[in-house]
Write a protein that holds these residues in place. Structure first.
Motif, PDB file in Angstrom:
ATOM      1  N   SER A  86       0.807  -1.227   0.000  1.00 22.62           N
ATOM      2  CA  SER A  86       0.000   0.000   0.000  1.00 22.62           C
ATOM      3  C   SER A  86       0.837   1.273   0.000  1.00 22.62           C
ATOM      4  O   SER A  86       0.392   2.322   0.455  1.00 22.62           O
ATOM      5  CB  SER A  86      -0.966   0.006   1.185  1.00 22.62           C
ATOM      6  OG  SER A  86      -1.811  -1.110   1.131  1.00 22.62           O
ATOM      7  N   LYS A  87       2.044   1.205  -0.543  1.00 20.25           N
ATOM      8  CA  LYS A  87       2.917   2.390  -0.580  1.00 20.25           C
ATOM      9  C   LYS A  87       2.291   3.464  -1.459  1.00 20.25           C
ATOM     10  O   LYS A  87       1.938   3.220  -2.606  1.00 20.25           O
ATOM     11  CB  LYS A  87       4.302   2.026  -1.109  1.00 20.25           C
ATOM     12  CG  LYS A  87       5.272   3.211  -1.134  1.00 20.25           C
ATOM     13  CD  LYS A  87       6.639   2.769  -1.641  1.00 20.25           C
ATOM     14  CE  LYS A  87       7.696   3.840  -1.609  1.00 20.25           C
ATOM     15  NZ  LYS A  87       7.370   5.152  -2.023  1.00 20.25           N
ATOM     16  N   ALA A  88       2.165   4.645  -0.885  1.00 20.49           N
ATOM     17  CA  ALA A  88       1.653   5.809  -1.621  1.00 20.49           C
ATOM     18  C   ALA A  88       2.840   6.675  -2.035  1.00 20.49           C
ATOM     19  O   ALA A  88       3.970   6.440  -1.614  1.00 20.49           O
ATOM     20  CB  ALA A  88       0.688   6.592  -0.744  1.00 20.49           C
ATOM     21  N   ASP A  89       2.583   7.674  -2.821  1.00 18.96           N
ATOM     22  CA  ASP A  89       3.607   8.614  -3.275  1.00 18.96           C
ATOM     23  C   ASP A  89       4.731   7.956  -4.058  1.00 18.96           C
ATOM     24  O   ASP A  89       5.870   8.411  -4.026  1.00 18.96           O
ATOM     25  CB  ASP A  89       4.181   9.426  -2.108  1.00 18.96           C
ATOM     26  CG  ASP A  89       3.128  10.300  -1.446  1.00 18.96           C
ATOM     27  OD1 ASP A  89       2.235  10.782  -2.167  1.00 18.96           O
ATOM     28  OD2 ASP A  89       3.183  10.470  -0.222  1.00 18.96           O
ATOM     29  N   CYS A  90       4.425   6.867  -4.760  1.00 26.54           N
ATOM     30  CA  CYS A  90       5.392   6.271  -5.674  1.00 26.54           C
ATOM     31  C   CYS A  90       5.538   7.246  -6.843  1.00 26.54           C
ATOM     32  O   CYS A  90       4.550   7.795  -7.323  1.00 26.54           O
ATOM     33  CB  CYS A  90       4.904   4.916  -6.168  1.00 26.54           C
ATOM     34  SG  CYS A  90       4.572   3.726  -4.849  1.00 26.54           S
ATOM     35  N   GLN A  91       6.741   7.465  -7.282  1.00 25.73           N
ATOM     36  CA  GLN A  91       6.997   8.495  -8.283  1.00 25.73           C
ATOM     37  C   GLN A  91       6.803   7.987  -9.714  1.00 25.73           C
ATOM     38  O   GLN A  91       7.470   7.050 -10.139  1.00 25.73           O
ATOM     39  CB  GLN A  91       8.423   9.038  -8.124  1.00 25.73           C
ATOM     40  CG  GLN A  91       8.653   9.717  -6.789  1.00 25.73           C
ATOM     41  CD  GLN A  91       7.709  10.879  -6.570  1.00 25.73           C
ATOM     42  OE1 GLN A  91       7.606  11.781  -7.402  1.00 25.73           O
ATOM     43  NE2 GLN A  91       6.995  10.848  -5.458  1.00 25.73           N
ATOM     44  N   ALA A 144      -4.146   3.365  -7.074  1.00 20.46           N
ATOM     45  CA  ALA A 144      -4.652   4.741  -7.180  1.00 20.46           C
ATOM     46  C   ALA A 144      -3.606   5.594  -7.874  1.00 20.46           C
ATOM     47  O   ALA A 144      -2.413   5.294  -7.816  1.00 20.46           O
ATOM     48  CB  ALA A 144      -4.969   5.308  -5.805  1.00 20.46           C
ATOM     49  N   VAL A 154      -1.111  -1.065  -9.632  1.00 16.45           N
ATOM     50  CA  VAL A 154      -1.451   0.306  -9.252  1.00 16.45           C
ATOM     51  C   VAL A 154      -2.872   0.332  -8.705  1.00 16.45           C
ATOM     52  O   VAL A 154      -3.809  -0.135  -9.351  1.00 16.45           O
ATOM     53  CB  VAL A 154      -1.307   1.269 -10.448  1.00 16.45           C
ATOM     54  CG1 VAL A 154      -1.792   2.667 -10.091  1.00 16.45           C
ATOM     55  CG2 VAL A 154       0.133   1.304 -10.941  1.00 16.45           C
ATOM     56  N   ALA A 207      -2.481   9.791  -8.552  1.00 19.87           N
ATOM     57  CA  ALA A 207      -2.640  11.224  -8.263  1.00 19.87           C
ATOM     58  C   ALA A 207      -1.635  11.971  -9.128  1.00 19.87           C
ATOM     59  O   ALA A 207      -0.881  11.351  -9.873  1.00 19.87           O
ATOM     60  CB  ALA A 207      -2.412  11.489  -6.778  1.00 19.87           C
ATOM     61  N   THR A 210       2.125  10.909  -8.992  1.00 20.46           N
ATOM     62  CA  THR A 210       2.398   9.790  -8.089  1.00 20.46           C
ATOM     63  C   THR A 210       1.312   8.734  -8.220  1.00 20.46           C
ATOM     64  O   THR A 210       0.272   8.966  -8.818  1.00 20.46           O
ATOM     65  CB  THR A 210       2.461  10.244  -6.613  1.00 20.46           C
ATOM     66  OG1 THR A 210       1.179  10.712  -6.211  1.00 20.46           O
ATOM     67  CG2 THR A 210       3.507  11.325  -6.391  1.00 20.46           C
ATOM     68  N   PHE A 211       1.590   7.571  -7.626  1.00 12.11           N
ATOM     69  CA  PHE A 211       0.592   6.509  -7.605  1.00 12.11           C
ATOM     70  C   PHE A 211       0.771   5.700  -6.334  1.00 12.11           C
ATOM     71  O   PHE A 211       1.772   5.818  -5.630  1.00 12.11           O
ATOM     72  CB  PHE A 211       0.697   5.621  -8.850  1.00 12.11           C
ATOM     73  CG  PHE A 211       2.038   4.958  -9.032  1.00 12.11           C
ATOM     74  CD1 PHE A 211       2.293   3.701  -8.509  1.00 12.11           C
ATOM     75  CD2 PHE A 211       3.054   5.598  -9.735  1.00 12.11           C
ATOM     76  CE1 PHE A 211       3.519   3.085  -8.675  1.00 12.11           C
ATOM     77  CE2 PHE A 211       4.285   5.000  -9.912  1.00 12.11           C
ATOM     78  CZ  PHE A 211       4.526   3.739  -9.378  1.00 12.11           C
ATOM     79  N   THR A 212      -0.235   4.884  -6.019  1.00  6.34           N
ATOM     80  CA  THR A 212      -0.224   4.004  -4.854  1.00  6.34           C
ATOM     81  C   THR A 212      -0.313   2.570  -5.359  1.00  6.34           C
ATOM     82  O   THR A 212      -1.071   2.284  -6.276  1.00  6.34           O
ATOM     83  CB  THR A 212      -1.440   4.297  -3.942  1.00  6.34           C
ATOM     84  OG1 THR A 212      -1.367   5.670  -3.540  1.00  6.34           O
ATOM     85  CG2 THR A 212      -1.449   3.397  -2.726  1.00  6.34           C
TER      86      THR A 212
END
Length: 114
Positions: A61-66, A97, A95, A99, A102-104
């Motif tokens: 569930s890592k968010a802010d993946c570049q 989500a 993936v 944004a 970035t993606f989660t």
């Protein structure tokens, strides 16, 4: 609805440009633009998931993946929910989500590290 084809007008020297011919061109450009906008939409059914490679290492569930660390990049093909991304360890994540930039990733890897 099937997409109709567009037959371009072959212009010749000295031919008069009429409002009808210009309106045909304007309508064709509008139709093409509307089609591209529809395909870019988040719910566009014609775009399938992609497989990509990232230089980052992910965790559950890592968010802010570049998105900038992913190849092919988002400028080539937008990242969408459902894309599969292989991280730096060889683990494959889906993936969950997206944004701005970035993606989660999901709660668990689809395939474990190599």
């Amino acid at each position: 609805m099937a997409t109709s084809s567009f037959t371009p007008h072959t212009w010749t020297d000295g031919e008069t440009i009429t409002k009808e011919k210009l309106n045909t061109l304007e309508t064709a450009v509008k139709t093409a633009t509307d089609g591209v906008i529809a395909l870019e939409g988040a719910d566009a059914p014609k775009q399938g998931a992609s497989y990509r490679i990232s230089t980052e290492t992910f965790s559950a569930s890592k968010a802010d993946c570049q998105a900038s660390a992913v190849s092919p990049g988002a400028s080539v093909l937008p990242i969408i929910v459902g894309d599969l991304i292989e991280d730096a360890t060889g683990a494959v994540w889906q993936v969950a989500a997206v944004a701005d930039g970035t993606f989660t990733v999901g709660a668990a890897a689809v395939k474990g590290a190599a």
